[in-house]
Design an enzyme around this catalytic site. Structure first.
Site, short mmCIF file in Angstrom:
data_model
loop_
_atom_site.label_atom_id
_atom_site.label_comp_id
_atom_site.label_asym_id
_atom_site.label_seq_id
_atom_site.Cartn_x
_atom_site.Cartn_y
_atom_site.Cartn_z
N LYS A 95 0.85 -1.20 0.00
CA LYS A 95 0.00 0.00 0.00
C LYS A 95 0.88 1.24 0.00
O LYS A 95 1.68 1.44 0.91
CB LYS A 95 -0.91 0.00 1.23
N ARG B 41 -11.41 9.16 1.97
CA ARG B 41 -11.22 9.75 3.30
C ARG B 41 -12.45 10.55 3.72
O ARG B 41 -12.76 10.62 4.91
CB ARG B 41 -9.93 10.57 3.34
N LYS C 93 -2.01 -1.54 -3.92
CA LYS C 93 -2.95 -0.43 -3.81
C LYS C 93 -2.20 0.88 -3.89
O LYS C 93 -1.19 1.00 -3.18
CB LYS C 93 -3.67 -0.55 -2.47
C1 PBG Z 1 -7.34 3.20 5.56
C2 PBG Z 1 -7.61 2.97 4.14
C3 PBG Z 1 -7.47 3.87 3.05
C4 PBG Z 1 -8.03 3.24 1.94
C5 PBG Z 1 -8.47 1.97 2.36
N1 PBG Z 1 -8.17 1.82 3.71
C6 PBG Z 1 -7.03 5.24 2.91
C7 PBG Z 1 -5.90 5.86 3.52
O1 PBG Z 1 -4.86 5.29 3.75
O2 PBG Z 1 -6.10 7.05 3.79
C8 PBG Z 1 -8.14 3.87 0.59
C9 PBG Z 1 -9.21 3.39 -0.28
C10 PBG Z 1 -9.61 4.28 -1.39
O3 PBG Z 1 -9.07 5.37 -1.63
O4 PBG Z 1 -10.53 3.87 -2.07
N2 PBG Z 1 -6.14 3.13 6.09
#
Ligand code: PBG
Length: 340
Positions: free
Chosen positions: A205, A215, A262
């Site tokens: 990620k 968010r 991701k």
């Molecule tokens: C939480 C999380 C995030 C996403 C999924 N779980 C965002 C972040 O790190 O702020 C992003 C998913 C998306 O943008 O669709 N930690």
């Protein structure tokens, strides 16, 4: 015969490689195609939000809502009717904390979904603290407020994962990016005899700018109340793909069943590379900003949405993903019909 082919007969030498022969009509193209997206491979995100009386649309994410407990059940019922049966749930509690957190709101939604739909649905649950903390960081801060502590955060994550698994989640999916959380979660699950709960690790990620719409949906933007303005000290630097390999190998060794890259399209190289190097099922998350980007172009008439979405999903399969988390899962059958 197709005009172009007869053209070619007269104009091209017999031994010239003729690739267009296999592209001449849909029947032949269907037979020779190497990748075919199916709804079976798609996972639909769900947001359950505590303390709202009506569901709320999420800017940029067509068809995705911040659901109330009641609207969540209705939405999933509709999705099942449309052939979508795989979900990832994000629970957003009203009560935010700093050091201790209750997973009760999220667990209630898991139990309600399980009770209503039984084994009809595959339910993964995202495990992170960013929707649970008052400051929006993905973990517990040190007393100075300038650092996310690793071990106290991992302890909380393992407790939450255990709670969600006990409530009936098929899969827990930690997205926090702390070190050692997969091992801690696997240990907690094993100790409690939860041997069949899957762990899907957000192992690759990145610290991406494409998470904006999410968010807003999950109340999880860093609030800037501390000197920590972003998530750069725990999410992977976009310019350091080496880290994505290292954390994916580590997470597999610690007991993850499924690994993930991701975001998706901006990191296709990483997906392609890692899925070849690490023999595990690979998921890809087409994140909110990617999905919203295509929707916005379509809204302005710059692309045809269904085709563009399917093209992105095809790219994920080509790069080695076997499952795709996408806000478009619930529209996939419609997209496919429109194209035919
Ligand atoms: C939480 C999380 C995030 C996403 C999924 N779980 C965002 C972040 O790190 O702020 C992003 C998913 C998306 O943008 O669709 N930690």
């Amino acid at each position: 015969m197709d005009q172009n082919l007869s053209d070619q007969k007269s104009s091209s030498p017999m031994n010239q490689m003729n690739l267009r022969r296999l592209r001449q009509n849909p029947a032949i193209r269907e037979l020779v195609t190497q990748y075919r997206v199916s709804v079976d491979q798609l996972i639909q995100p769900l947001f359950a939000v505590d303390g709202i009386s009506h569901r709320e649309a999420v800017p940029g994410l067509t068809g995705t809502y911040r659901e109330t407990p009641e609207s969540l059940l209705k939405m999933v019922e509709q999705d099942l009717e449309a052939g979508v049966r795989k979900f990832i749930l994000f629970g957003v509690p009203r009560q935010k904390g700093e050091n201790s957190f209750s997973g009760e709101f999220t667990s209630q939604q898991i139990r309600a979904l399980r009770k209503r739909f039984g084994k009809d649905l595959f339910l993964a649950v995202d495990v992170c603290l960013c929707s649970y903390t008052s400051h929006g960081q993905c973990g517990i801060l040190n007393p100075e407020g300038d650092h996310v502590e690793n071990s106290s955060t991992v302890h909380q994550l393992a407790n939450l994962a255990l709670e969600y698994a006990s409530a009936g989640a098929d899969c827990v999916a930690p997205s926090d990016m702390m070190d050692g959380r997969i091992g801690a979660i696997r240990h907690a699950l094993d100790e409690n005899q939860l041997f069949s709960t899957l762990i899907m690790s957000y192992s690759a990620k990145f610290h991406s700018r494409f998470y904006g719409p999410f968010r807003a949906a999950a109340d999880s933007a860093p609030k800037g109340v501390t000197s920590l303005k972003d998530r750069a000290t725990y999410q992977i630097d976009p310019a350091s793909p080496r880290d994505a390999y290292l954390s994916s190998v580590r997470d597999a060794e610690e007991g993850a069943d499924i690994l993930m890259v991701k975001p998706g399209l901006p990191y296709l190289d990483v997906l392609s590379d890692l899925s070849k190097r690490i023999e595990k099922p690979w998921a890809v998350y087409e994140v909110s900003g990617e999905f919203a980007g295509i929707e916005l172009m379509a809204e302005r008439g710059l692309v045809r949405g269904p085709e563009a979405h399917l093209e992105a999903w095809t790219a994920f399969l080509r790069a080695g993903a076997s499952m795709i988390i996408t806000y478009g899962a619930r529209f996939a059958s419609e997209y496919m019909k429109e194209i035919r």
